[in-house]
Scaffold this motif. Structure first.
Motif, mmCIF file in Angstrom:
data_model
loop_
_atom_site.group_PDB
_atom_site.id
_atom_site.type_symbol
_atom_site.label_atom_id
_atom_site.label_comp_id
_atom_site.label_asym_id
_atom_site.label_seq_id
_atom_site.Cartn_x
_atom_site.Cartn_y
_atom_site.Cartn_z
ATOM 1 N N SER B 270 0.858 -1.144 -0.131
ATOM 2 C CA SER B 270 -0.027 0.071 -0.011
ATOM 3 C C SER B 270 0.723 1.143 -0.039
ATOM 4 O O SER B 270 0.273 2.327 -0.174
ATOM 5 C CB SER B 270 -0.875 0.103 1.462
ATOM 6 N N LEU B 274 8.300 5.996 -4.706
ATOM 7 C CA LEU B 274 8.360 7.384 -5.694
ATOM 8 C C LEU B 274 8.993 6.770 -7.213
ATOM 9 O O LEU B 274 9.359 5.768 -7.433
ATOM 10 C CB LEU B 274 9.958 7.793 -5.266
ATOM 11 N N GLY C 159 -11.802 7.152 6.332
ATOM 12 C CA GLY C 159 -11.549 7.021 4.908
ATOM 13 C C GLY C 159 -12.960 7.035 4.032
ATOM 14 O O GLY C 159 -13.100 7.624 3.082
ATOM 15 N N ASP C 187 -4.700 6.357 6.907
ATOM 16 C CA ASP C 187 -3.985 5.177 7.181
ATOM 17 C C ASP C 187 -3.470 5.003 5.576
ATOM 18 O O ASP C 187 -4.119 4.853 4.589
ATOM 19 C CB ASP C 187 -4.337 4.117 7.604
ATOM 20 N N VAL C 188 -2.258 4.178 5.462
ATOM 21 C CA VAL C 188 -1.613 3.805 4.281
ATOM 22 C C VAL C 188 -2.518 3.005 3.333
ATOM 23 O O VAL C 188 -2.702 3.062 2.162
ATOM 24 C CB VAL C 188 -0.375 3.218 4.469
ATOM 25 N N SER C 189 -3.063 2.068 4.051
ATOM 26 C CA SER C 189 -4.111 0.917 3.354
ATOM 27 C C SER C 189 -5.336 1.869 2.703
ATOM 28 O O SER C 189 -5.622 1.319 1.663
ATOM 29 C CB SER C 189 -4.580 0.054 4.154
ATOM 30 N N ILE C 190 -5.932 2.778 3.523
ATOM 31 C CA ILE C 190 -6.852 3.557 2.928
ATOM 32 C C ILE C 190 -6.236 4.439 2.119
ATOM 33 O O ILE C 190 -7.254 4.356 1.106
ATOM 34 C CB ILE C 190 -7.847 4.198 4.080
ATOM 35 N N GLN C 191 -5.429 5.054 2.277
ATOM 36 C CA GLN C 191 -4.780 5.803 1.105
ATOM 37 C C GLN C 191 -4.663 5.280 -0.169
ATOM 38 O O GLN C 191 -4.922 5.834 -1.160
ATOM 39 C CB GLN C 191 -3.575 6.377 1.430
ATOM 40 N N ALA C 192 -3.973 4.033 -0.004
ATOM 41 C CA ALA C 192 -3.708 3.423 -1.250
ATOM 42 C C ALA C 192 -5.049 3.121 -1.973
ATOM 43 O O ALA C 192 -5.230 3.181 -3.211
ATOM 44 C CB ALA C 192 -2.922 1.916 -1.104
ATOM 45 N N GLN C 193 -6.139 2.736 -1.471
ATOM 46 C CA GLN C 193 -7.479 2.412 -2.037
ATOM 47 C C GLN C 193 -7.938 3.690 -2.748
ATOM 48 O O GLN C 193 -8.500 3.719 -3.866
ATOM 49 C CB GLN C 193 -8.743 2.026 -0.883
ATOM 50 N N LEU C 195 -6.006 6.255 -3.656
ATOM 51 C CA LEU C 195 -5.500 6.693 -4.604
ATOM 52 C C LEU C 195 -5.611 6.143 -5.936
ATOM 53 O O LEU C 195 -5.770 6.820 -7.035
ATOM 54 C CB LEU C 195 -3.949 6.727 -4.385
ATOM 55 N N THR C 196 -6.060 4.889 -5.672
ATOM 56 C CA THR C 196 -6.369 3.913 -6.940
ATOM 57 C C THR C 196 -7.633 4.449 -7.591
ATOM 58 O O THR C 196 -7.617 4.412 -8.747
ATOM 59 C CB THR C 196 -6.450 2.469 -6.576
ATOM 60 N N LYS C 199 -7.437 7.916 -9.325
ATOM 61 C CA LYS C 199 -6.800 7.640 -10.505
ATOM 62 C C LYS C 199 -7.795 7.313 -11.654
ATOM 63 O O LYS C 199 -7.897 7.863 -12.711
ATOM 64 C CB LYS C 199 -5.469 6.978 -10.607
ATOM 65 N N ALA C 217 6.187 10.903 -2.818
ATOM 66 C CA ALA C 217 5.834 9.552 -3.249
ATOM 67 C C ALA C 217 4.288 9.432 -3.685
ATOM 68 O O ALA C 217 3.956 8.899 -4.853
ATOM 69 C CB ALA C 217 6.091 8.370 -2.161
ATOM 70 N N SER C 221 2.610 8.905 -7.559
ATOM 71 C CA SER C 221 1.916 7.760 -8.005
ATOM 72 C C SER C 221 0.518 8.351 -8.486
ATOM 73 O O SER C 221 -0.195 7.314 -9.062
ATOM 74 C CB SER C 221 1.506 6.841 -6.618
#
Lengths: 293, 343, 325
Positions: B270, B274, C159, C187-193, C195-196, C199, C217, C221
């Motif tokens: 997750s 960069l 989130g 949190d990073v895991s929610i952020q990743a969701q 961001l995806t 996009k 970073a 992405s």
């Protein structure tokens, strides 16, 4: 740069923008100075019975008495110069108000802060007692105590403190509970520092703003409460009349047209209390972050 | 670097921490009279055990609400554990009885937010010296020189002692907080997200400061962070927490290269990386769903609802933290079906 | 190259303070093409958020846009009346903030808030409005949207609340969304969701975005182009992969060096000494000069933004194009 200005200087900078509060502060200071300097500026020592001339009793304002000076505010039933009596009375009222306020502040703030710091049963016990006490009117409590403890300055102060410390305790408890959860308190606990030091050096100084607000109001209240008790005859001895007793003494002559004996001490009392409250309002506005613009 | 059981400096033994909000008087009366009153107990930390070797830096990683901060505060002696015990060189961190309960000064703490962790009304010099004075580490006459020494050690000018916290930036305040902790001459430093609230360039300065202090003082550290990049850079070992439990612990290089718990894998996937190649495609493999509430953690493995490998057993049976194939490195994972650990 | 959607030229925003004029944004110029995602990066105090607010006309006294223009599809936004700005906001440009609880009203249901946002710009029938809301909520990844739409904000996790805020921003199908650190609090895991999803949404709807963040970073992405700000000025811009691979401005390189992910574990990071200057009391010339290893007498004058192909930078001593960080 802001670094040069002390918090006090910044406080005053904001304070002086409120003209009413500045005037009120001036009045409070002027009254306080006159009260402190009462022995120097008043024409007569109203507590010295040898000085009093019964013939001059109940004279209207502007009367030139047998001692040769003008009674600008008239005289009371014992022939006291009312101006002198008011100045001396203010002196006693302010003195008692400040002493009672200071003791109630120290006692209440310490209790409230320790309750918030320790939490659990200690907190529950202290705060329930204080809640219980706050559910009685302060005047009732003071009346009972003043009646029990008898007349005199210290019994009166004790009654006032008992009636008022709870307000400080509740305010300090609220503020200290908020401070208690901050990291700097946790940091002190993890050092570890003694409870006494954490409360007195760290928690209480950060609780000062709301306590100062309560203090200004409570000093005004204790002056009023003292006057009330004295008015009811539960305050100081008759030989050292405070403002409340002066008002009480003149009460019986009101209907016979000798208004001045009650009215002038009353005006002095009201001016002082209103002025303190106006200053307190501005202090509260400035120290309460929620009211800040 | 020994593979034999080394003597641990800090021992955390089956520590649990629950928070139960105080019931109001009315609720307690209702409970007394037999009506069901909901007690909303938060299980912040659930039987966690691990050790810290002399001189090592252990990273404690997890998302918000996983209990890592609470665990840090239990170890630093701010909260008493509900069960279990944390000790340093055999001495229990928490005494019994009165607040503050902490007895030892050998563990100190650095907090996340330097704006909150410094008393705004106390000068920097007093902030640093009050602990050492209270515990007799320095005499009142030597205190100014002592403060100056620690200010210099963290890269602040000596004149800082006379100033108040509000006269400093976030990075400088964090240096003050570090100096305060170090002035107690601790063996162990618990750092709770010490760089999370700082800007990137300031964060690098503080990370370098930690690296320097570690080299010079041989500090043992528990470094709590949600930032995997920072942890990877600073830590020798890493422990991953999920909903109050440690799900994986082991050498940092090994965990980052070949995580064995599905949660660790998903967490690593997750993190945005960069992108420096114009044709690189950024794809995340995000974990499905969200963190369950710590008020009612799911039975069995806490992660099973979000786990792609979950089977019936995971729903009923909580896995133990156990060594994998190569126990020599102390890499342990709490999973019934751990990943193979391919690089 | 897609046509230019947003053209910001010489934007300068100042705040009057007791201590003097605070130059939050100084002479910032850039363009955003239709459907493009531009990353706006800087540390706190760099002026990146104020730039976003200035584009939307959300600068309140004591702040003021003192110079420059912001053109959306050729229409000037600086100097528009409050009413004109209000009708533009949400319909043509929307904004997503870091803290969704500050955007959402805690006492109204999600549906009420979303329908108010629609009603501000067009009149739609009850059924149509509800259908649009449910559709958009589904698009941002809220499961069971038809039922969840009747919930209140506090019934959502952090989130999910941010997803609702994004859905509200998407409601009126704006051409441009300004995202101010939308995933920083997550949190990073929610952020990743998120961001995806952002996009793919942007690609599907053709929405352009300005992604404001302190995190290189994260920006790398999502964005295709990056703008780096320092002390109120744009100091470097260009295609993101090129800028991150070969930064030309010493500050950009310092930022990259500060990231712990790049250096070998345990090694000292390449740190930038000192801290950002106060925006009230900026140094003469280049604002980065006191912290810069390359600074000399020339740096006492403000360097111009020089362009080189798709890239531009503001430095007298740019790093050579071939040096890798």
């Amino acid at each position: 740069m802001t670094e040069a200005s002390t918090p006090l200087a910044r406080f005053w900078d904001e304070f002086r923008h409120n003209t009413v509060a500045v005037i009120a502060l001036g009045v409070v200071i002027a009254i306080s100075i006159m009260a402190i300097a009462a022995p120097l500026i008043s024409p007569q020592n109203p507590y010295d019975l040898a000085n009093l001339v019964l013939m001059d009793a109940r004279r209207p304002p502007g009367f030139v008495g047998s001692k040769g000076f003008t009674h600008w505010l008239g005289t009371d039933a014992q022939g006291r110069d009312l101006l002198s009596a008011i100045l001396y009375g203010l002196r006693i009222s302010i003195q008692i108000g400040l002493i009672a306020g200071a003791i109630a502040f120290a006692l209440g703030a310490t209790l409230g802060a320790f309750a918030a710091f320790f939490g659990g049963r200690i907190e529950a016990l202290i705060m329930r007692v204080i809640d219980l006490q706050l559910s009685f009117p302060a005047i009732l409590l003071a009346l009972v105590l003043a009646a029990l403890l008898g007349q005199g300055k210290w019994p009166l102060i004790a009654a006032l403190v008992t009636a008022q410390y709870a307000y400080f305790a509740r305010t300090a408890h609220g503020a200290a509970s908020a401070e208690r959860s901050k990291d700097y308190v946790d940091a002190a606990l993890s050092t570890p520092l003694a409870a006494r030091r954490v409360v007195f050096r760290h928690i209480l100084p950060n609780c000062l703003p709301p306590l100062i607000v309560v203090a200004t109001v409570q000093v005004a209240n204790s002056i009023a409460l003292e006057a009330t008790l004295s008015f009811l005859g539960l305050g100081l001895p008759v030989t050292e009349p405070s403002l409340g007793m002066l008002i009480a003494n003149g009460f019986q002559y009101m209907l016979s047209g000798r208004y001045w004996i009650s009215i002038y001490p009353g005006v002095a009392l009201i001016v002082l209390i209103v002025a303190i409250n106006l200053v307190g309002d501005q202090v509260r506005d400035q120290l309460n972050p929620r009211l800040r613009r | 670097m020994t593979t034999a059981q080394p003597a641990m400096l800090v021992e955390v033994e089956a520590v649990s921490k629950r928070f139960t909000p105080q019931l109001s008087l009315g609720d307690r009366l209702a409970a007394l009279l037999g009506s069901p009153v909901e007690t909303r107990t938060v299980h912040a930390v659930d039987r966690v055990s691990f050790g810290l070797e002399q001189g090592e830096v252990l990273g404690l990683v997890g998302e918000s609400g996983c209990g890592k901060s609470t665990l840090g505060r239990v170890i630093a002696g701010i909260h008493p554990p509900s069960e279990g015990r944390a000790s340093i060189a055999g001495e229990t961190v928490m005494g019994d009885g009165r607040t503050p309960l902490k007895r030892t000064t050998r563990i100190q703490m650095v907090f996340q937010d330097p704006f909150a962790s410094l008393d705004p009304r106390v000068r920097i010099g007093e902030t640093i010296s009050e602990g050492p004075l209270a515990h007799g580490l320095v005499s009142r006459t030597d205190a100014p020189a002592y403060v100056a020494r620690w200010l210099t050690a963290v890269g602040l000018p000596v004149e800082a002692a006379e100033r108040f916290p509000h006269q400093f930036s976030g990075g400088q305040r964090q240096r003050v907080a570090i100096a305060r902790a170090l002035a107690m001459q601790p063996d162990v430093l618990v750092c709770d997200e010490p760089v999370a609230s700082l800007d990137v360039s300031i964060q690098a300065q503080i990370i370098n400061l930690f690296l320097k202090l570690r080299r010079e003082l041989g500090l043992t550290m528990l470094f709590i962070s949600h930032d995997l990049g920072v942890v990877r850079h600073l830590c020798d070992r890493v422990a991953i927490m999920y909903l109050g439990r440690i799900v994986e612990i082991g050498p940092a290089a090994e965990i980052f290269a070949a995580p064995r718990h599905p949660y660790t894998r998903a967490l690593l996937d997750s993190v945005p990386k960069l992108v420096t190649g114009s044709d690189e495609l950024v794809t995340f493999k995000p974990i499905q769903g969200e963190l369950p509430s710590p008020l009612s953690p799911p039975p069995g493995c806490h992660f099973h609802q979000r786990c792609p490998r979950a089977e019936a057993r995971c729903r009923s049976d909580a896995p133990q933290l156990a060594g994998g194939t190569d126990e020599g490195t102390g890499h342990r994972v709490s999973c019934h079906f751990p990943l193979a650990g391919e690089a | 190259m897609s046509p230019v959607l947003l053209d910001v030229n010489g934007l300068t925003t100042r705040f009057a303070t007791r201590a003097g004029s605070l130059n939050a944004v100084e002479d910032v110029s850039f363009t955003v093409a239709e459907g493009e995602i531009v990353g706006l990066v800087g540390e706190s105090g760099s002026g990146k958020s104020v730039t976003g607010f200035s584009i939307l006309g959300l600068i309140d006294p004591p702040g003021r846009i003192v110079a420059g223009s912001v053109k959306l599809n050729g229409r000037e936004l600086v100097g528009l009346s409050h009413a004109a700005l209000r009708s533009m906001r949400g319909r043509e440009i929307a904004m997503v903030f870091q803290d969704p609880s500050a955007t959402l009203n805690p006492v109204l249901t999600i549906e009420t808030q979303m329908r108010l946002a629609i009603a501000a710009h067009e009149s739609l029938g009850d059924a149509a409005a509800r259908a649009r809301c449910i559709e958009v909520l589904g698009a941002v990844g809220i499961p069971d949207a038809a039922r969840r739409i009747e919930a209140y904000p506090h019934q959502f996790s952090g989130g999910m609340r941010q997803r609702v805020a994004i859905a509200i921003a998407l409601l009126n199908r704006p051409k441009l969304i300004i995202c101010d650190e939308p995933t920083t609090a997550l949190d990073v895991s929610i952020q990743a969701q998120i961001l995806t999803e952002m996009k793919s949404l942007a690609a599907r709807l053709g929405t352009a975005m300005i992604w404001i963040s302190h995190d290189l970073a994260t920006v790398s992405s999502v964005a295709s182009r990056i703008l780096v700000m320092y002390a109120g000025r744009l100091i470097e811009a260009g295609p993101i992969a090129e800028v991150l691979r070969q930064p030309r401005h010493p500050y950009t390189r310092g930022l990259l060096g500060s990231l712990p992910g790049i250096a070998r574990p345990g090694q000292d990071l390449v740190q930038i000494p000192g801290a950002m200057p106060s925006l009230i009391d900026l140094p003469q010339g280049c604002a980065f000069q006191p912290r810069c290893g390359f600074a000399d007498a020339q740096c006492a004058t403000m360097p111009a933004l020089s362009a080189e192909g798709a890239r531009s930078f503001r430095c007298h001593h740019p790093l050579a194009a071939e040096t890798a960080p």
